[in-house]
Scaffold this active site. Structure first.
Site, PDB file in Angstrom:
ATOM      1  N   HIS A 273       5.390   5.912  -1.200  1.00 40.87           N
ATOM      2  CA  HIS A 273       6.154   4.720  -1.571  1.00 40.87           C
ATOM      3  C   HIS A 273       5.403   3.478  -1.105  1.00 40.87           C
ATOM      4  CE1 HIS A 273       7.294   5.521   2.606  1.00 40.87           C
ATOM      5  NE2 HIS A 273       7.510   4.220   2.705  1.00 40.87           N
TER       6      HIS A 273
ATOM      7  N   HIS B  74       0.830  -1.200   0.000  1.00 39.99           N
ATOM      8  CA  HIS B  74       0.000   0.000   0.000  1.00 39.99           C
ATOM      9  C   HIS B  74       0.870   1.257   0.000  1.00 39.99           C
ATOM     10  CE1 HIS B  74       1.128  -0.268   4.219  1.00 39.99           C
ATOM     11  NE2 HIS B  74       0.886   1.045   4.276  1.00 39.99           N
TER      12      HIS B  74
END
Length: 186
Positions: free
Chosen positions: A127, A42
């Site tokens: 990220h 995620h």
């Protein structure tokens, strides 16, 4: 014990499969203590920590009643790291930061602040964490010739984000408890 939560964007299945291949490349040269499960990949928008069900319900309702940008695409990749380039504490897949993502991040922070959550002081760096808590080895990115797979990037459509409940002793660890849809493109 109070449950812990975060707000984020789950990575789509086809890209999760690619990122698992990246983990396999990484595992050839490094041994991390914590490898992210494929189902848990995620992009974090905001870590909330421990809070009551009532607070999460209020946050969810505020998020669902907000005007959000339309769906948009971002690039996931190439590989990156936080910390020492040879033995980074976190190895990740970079995520592009288009204006729409910045708008969502700022609004999620603003609503969180109104509800008493601490505002993040660091610059937002989207990220997808692949591994963290380095034990030993050397980053494949620090080697003279590394697998070019780690230079690739993949396009992903973002049409919603979610509130996740954290289950530290389970695998996968993150359970989406609410989805917040972005406005439909005209």
């Amino acid at each position: 014990m109070t449950a812990h939560y975060f707000i984020g964007i789950k990575v789509e299945k086809s890209i999760r499969t690619k990122l698992t291949e990246w983990q396999n490349v990484l595992a050839k040269s490094m041994n991390y203590k914590d490898w992210t499960s494929e189902e848990d990949f995620h992009i974090t928008l905001k870590f909330l920590g421990g809070c009551s069900d009532k607070t999460i319900d209020v946050y969810k309702n505020k998020l669902m009643n907000e005007e959000w940008p339309g769906a948009f695409r971002i690039a996931i990749g190439p590989a990156g790291y936080f910390g020492n380039p040879k033995q980074p504490r976190v190895f990740y897949a970079d995520a592009e930061k288009p204006k729409e993502l910045e708008v969502i991040k700022l609004e999620v922070e603003k609503i969180g602040s109104e509800l008493g959550f601490q505002t993040e002081g660091r610059t937002y760096r989207p990220h997808v964490t692949l591994a963290k808590k380095n034990a030993e080895g050397m980053s494949p990115l620090a080697l003279e010739s590394y697998d070019l797979l780690l230079d690739e990037s993949y396009s992903m459509l973002i049409d919603h984000f979610s509130i996740f409940r954290i289950h530290p002793q389970q695998n996968p660890k993150y359970e989406a408890i609410a989805h917040i849809s972005l406005n439909k493109e005209e």
